[in-house]
Design a protein around this motif. Structure first.
Motif, PDB file in Angstrom:
ATOM      1  N   ASP A 215      32.220  37.476  22.575  1.00 24.70           N
ATOM      2  CA  ASP A 215      31.495  37.976  23.753  1.00 24.70           C
ATOM      3  C   ASP A 215      31.548  36.968  24.899  1.00 24.70           C
ATOM      4  O   ASP A 215      31.722  37.340  26.067  1.00 24.70           O
ATOM      5  N   GLU A 216      31.394  35.693  24.567  1.00 22.66           N
ATOM      6  CA  GLU A 216      31.451  34.661  25.610  1.00 22.66           C
ATOM      7  C   GLU A 216      32.828  34.634  26.279  1.00 22.66           C
ATOM      8  O   GLU A 216      32.932  34.516  27.499  1.00 22.66           O
ATOM      9  N   SER A 217      33.892  34.726  25.480  1.00 25.49           N
ATOM     10  CA  SER A 217      35.237  34.680  26.052  1.00 25.49           C
ATOM     11  C   SER A 217      35.509  35.897  26.935  1.00 25.49           C
ATOM     12  O   SER A 217      36.196  35.784  27.953  1.00 25.49           O
ATOM     13  N   ILE A 218      34.957  37.062  26.566  1.00 26.12           N
ATOM     14  CA  ILE A 218      35.124  38.252  27.410  1.00 26.12           C
ATOM     15  C   ILE A 218      34.402  38.069  28.737  1.00 26.12           C
ATOM     16  O   ILE A 218      34.937  38.395  29.807  1.00 26.12           O
ATOM     17  N   ARG A 219      33.209  37.516  28.688  1.00 21.90           N
ATOM     18  CA  ARG A 219      32.463  37.280  29.934  1.00 21.90           C
ATOM     19  C   ARG A 219      33.145  36.211  30.788  1.00 21.90           C
ATOM     20  O   ARG A 219      33.155  36.302  32.017  1.00 21.90           O
ATOM     21  N   GLN A 220      33.729  35.230  30.129  1.00 22.70           N
ATOM     22  CA  GLN A 220      34.468  34.212  30.882  1.00 22.70           C
ATOM     23  C   GLN A 220      35.687  34.832  31.564  1.00 22.70           C
ATOM     24  O   GLN A 220      36.019  34.472  32.701  1.00 22.70           O
ATOM     25  N   PHE A 221      36.342  35.752  30.887  1.00 24.14           N
ATOM     26  CA  PHE A 221      37.484  36.456  31.482  1.00 24.14           C
ATOM     27  C   PHE A 221      37.045  37.223  32.720  1.00 24.14           C
ATOM     28  O   PHE A 221      37.687  37.159  33.773  1.00 24.14           O
ATOM     29  N   ASN A 222      35.937  37.950  32.614  1.00 24.20           N
ATOM     30  CA  ASN A 222      35.431  38.696  33.768  1.00 24.20           C
ATOM     31  C   ASN A 222      35.045  37.754  34.914  1.00 24.20           C
ATOM     32  O   ASN A 222      35.287  38.043  36.087  1.00 24.20           O
ATOM     33  N   GLN A 223      34.442  36.612  34.564  1.00 21.25           N
ATOM     34  CA  GLN A 223      34.068  35.641  35.593  1.00 21.25           C
ATOM     35  C   GLN A 223      35.300  35.082  36.293  1.00 21.25           C
ATOM     36  O   GLN A 223      35.313  34.910  37.522  1.00 21.25           O
ATOM     37  N   ASP A 224      36.356  34.810  35.524  1.00 28.63           N
ATOM     38  CA  ASP A 224      37.588  34.294  36.122  1.00 28.63           C
ATOM     39  C   ASP A 224      38.209  35.307  37.069  1.00 28.63           C
ATOM     40  O   ASP A 224      38.745  34.936  38.129  1.00 28.63           O
ATOM     41  N   VAL A 225      38.171  36.590  36.709  1.00 30.57           N
ATOM     42  CA  VAL A 225      38.723  37.624  37.588  1.00 30.57           C
ATOM     43  C   VAL A 225      37.927  37.700  38.888  1.00 30.57           C
ATOM     44  O   VAL A 225      38.496  37.767  39.991  1.00 30.57           O
ATOM     45  N   LEU A 226      36.592  37.690  38.782  1.00 26.82           N
ATOM     46  CA  LEU A 226      35.763  37.736  39.992  1.00 26.82           C
ATOM     47  C   LEU A 226      36.029  36.526  40.890  1.00 26.82           C
ATOM     48  O   LEU A 226      36.151  36.654  42.114  1.00 26.82           O
ATOM     49  N   THR A 227      36.126  35.360  40.264  1.00 28.62           N
ATOM     50  CA  THR A 227      36.381  34.150  41.043  1.00 28.62           C
ATOM     51  C   THR A 227      37.742  34.207  41.722  1.00 28.62           C
ATOM     52  O   THR A 227      37.892  33.792  42.884  1.00 28.62           O
ATOM     53  N   ALA A 228      38.737  34.744  41.023  1.00 25.12           N
ATOM     54  CA  ALA A 228      40.079  34.845  41.599  1.00 25.12           C
ATOM     55  C   ALA A 228      40.085  35.753  42.825  1.00 25.12           C
ATOM     56  O   ALA A 228      40.684  35.425  43.858  1.00 25.12           O
ATOM     57  N   VAL A 229      39.422  36.906  42.719  1.00 26.84           N
ATOM     58  CA  VAL A 229      39.362  37.832  43.859  1.00 26.84           C
ATOM     59  C   VAL A 229      38.637  37.168  45.033  1.00 26.84           C
ATOM     60  O   VAL A 229      39.055  37.286  46.191  1.00 26.84           O
ATOM     61  N   GLN A 230      37.565  36.450  44.732  1.00 30.14           N
ATOM     62  CA  GLN A 230      36.835  35.748  45.796  1.00 30.14           C
ATOM     63  C   GLN A 230      37.715  34.699  46.472  1.00 30.14           C
ATOM     64  O   GLN A 230      37.739  34.600  47.709  1.00 30.14           O
TER      65      GLN A 230
END
Length: 467
Positions: free
Chosen positions: A365-380
């Motif tokens: 679960d943590e790795s999935i949330r980290q993946f989502n966080q990385d995508v959001l950060t990349a778009v930003q």
């Protein structure tokens, strides 16, 4: 019972108790936007053909600096070492597929005492040589899932290497642009010093002829020395960025200074930039690809922890020779062998199995949330870099006009001062303003190039290695 019959019987008993892993995990909590917020003629919805984006600056010095850095930078070399370690871990885990073989041999000679009992003294000897085997049959996928986890970790280490390379290229380019910007500011200051010194000579001549007071000379000298005083800090900044380039290239500072002694202007680059669509980030950015690999690795680890709930099947065996007479050891009558299939099922370990599964699930679960966080950060990061680059271009266009008007203002105010039609304060204001305008233009050009570098980095452009 024949070994094959025994194995079939055990499998028919155990296989109905297996459970399948859960379905595929949904990585993204929300769909990526279909387009970027910035809609401008500076960008196009196609990615650059050549990932070596720094070559678009047409600067051979920058090309050579990056070439040296990717070959000698210690962060890159350590990333390559981590790939080698991940590959070794994968090979270690794959070794669990194979049986464990061992060999033992020995010779023993023993003599008993004839003075300790009623039996006479006897002498015996014994020799043996045995090849043994232990093999775990991966019935429930424990080994298979652990191998899969290591494969994903190995792939993630490659993506981490790519991320280090992308970051390194951006750091070298940014330090180089900052260095060239400061060098250009030094040239601006020196040129203004020459202009201001000429004005000092004009005020001195007018003072000598009695047309003006000595105040004009003092004010002119104050502006000249104030401008000249800004040079040491600029030169100190040049040394700092030169040293930074040296570290990035794996060199000592004195070696890097020799490379950067020659001054060059900032690269001129105002062209359309390929950005693609937001979904391209998942394909290009190595940090996102690495995060995805780690999700897959954690999912495989969860599957392995679930497999540990079920029995483990082993096949043990040995073959060898044993004899009291060494010369008869290789005789066919001395042949010994053993085949011992077994099953081991630790169905209760004080809650350790349940907690191990919960731990693996939480890590997934943590790795999935980290993946989502990385995508959001990349778009930003891409949106921010696009906005900064677009507005830096607009700022450069405006500042060029400001500099032209500043030069004209200085010329007019100086002509009027020579004719005695305007006070010297107007000349002083024009000198200070022109220096400020030219510095702002130089800094805006540097900031524009830095924003472009950040944009390419945010888009994941740079180096890549084969899967």
């Amino acid at each position: 019972m024949h070994i094959r019959t025994w194995c079939y019987a055990m499998l028919s008993l155990i296989l109905p108790m297996t459970v399948q892993a859960q379905g595929e995990h949904k990585y993204l909590d929300h769909a990526l936007p279909e387009a970027w917020q910035e809609d401008d003629s500076n960008f196009q919805q196609t990615l650059p053909v050549d990932d070596q984006w720094w070559k678009n600056f047409n600067d051979p010095v920058l090309d050579s600096l990056i070439e040296v850095a990717v070959r000698q930078n210690y962060s890159v070399l350590m990333a390559a070492d981590r790939i080698a370690m991940a590959k070794a871990n994968l090979r270690i885990q794959q070794g669990s597929y194979s049986p464990t073989l061992g060999f033992s041999a020995g010779w023993t000679r023993q003599q008993t005492s004839g003075n300790t009992g009623s039996l006479p003294r006897t002498t015996t000897q014994y020799s043996d040589a045995t090849l043994s085997m232990n093999w775990e049959i991966d019935v429930f996928g424990s080994i298979r899932n652990r191998v899969k986890a290591q494969k994903e970790n190995f792939a993630a280490s490659k993506e981490d290497y790519n991320a280090v390379m992308v970051s390194l290229c951006a750091q070298v380019a940014s330090a180089y642009i900052n260095l060239r910007e400061l060098q250009q500011e030094v040239e601006v200051v020196k040129k203004n010093c020459q202009s201001q010194l000429a004005v000092v000579k004009i005020t001195e001549k007018r003072y000598e002829t009695g047309l003006v007071s000595k105040l004009d000379v003092a004010q002119a000298l104050s502006v000249y020395y104030d401008t000249k005083a800004s040079l040491p800090m600029l030169e100190a900044g040049i040394i700092q960025y030169t040293n930074a380039l040296g570290v990035l290239m794996g060199l000592y500072p004195q070696d890097a200074r020799k490379i950067m002694e020659t001054q060059k202007p900032l690269p001129e680059y105002v062209e359309m930039v390929g950005i693609g669509i937001p979904a391209n980030l998942l394909l290009r950015r190595p940090d996102i690809r690495s995060a995805e690999r780690l999700v897959n690795a954690q999912a495989a680890s969860l599957g392995a922890s679930k497999s540990d709930w079920w029995p483990k099947v082993f096949v043990n065996g040995s073959v060898g020779f044993a004899s009291h007479d060494l010369d008869k050891l290789a005789n066919h009558n001395s042949l010994t062998y053993e085949i011992a299939p077994s099953i081991s099922w630790s169905f209760f370990q004080g809650g350790k199995l349940a907690q191990a599964t919960r731990l693996a699930k939480a890590q997934l679960d943590e790795s999935i949330r980290q993946f989502n966080q990385d995508v959001l950060t990349a778009v930003q990061e891409v949106d921010n870099a696009m906005n900064a680059y677009k507005n830096s271009i607009r700022q450069i266009v405006a500042l060029r006009e400001v500099v032209n008007q500043g030069k004209q203002t200085l010329e007019l105010s100086l002509d009027l001062y020579k004719q005695g039609l305007t006070p010297f304060q107007n000349v002083l204001d024009a000198q200070r303003s022109l220096l400020s305008y030219e510095n702002e233009l130089t800094q805006a050009k540097g900031s524009s190039l830095l924003s472009l570098i950040q944009l390419y980095q945010a888009l994941g452009g740079g180096w890549g290695i084969e899967e």
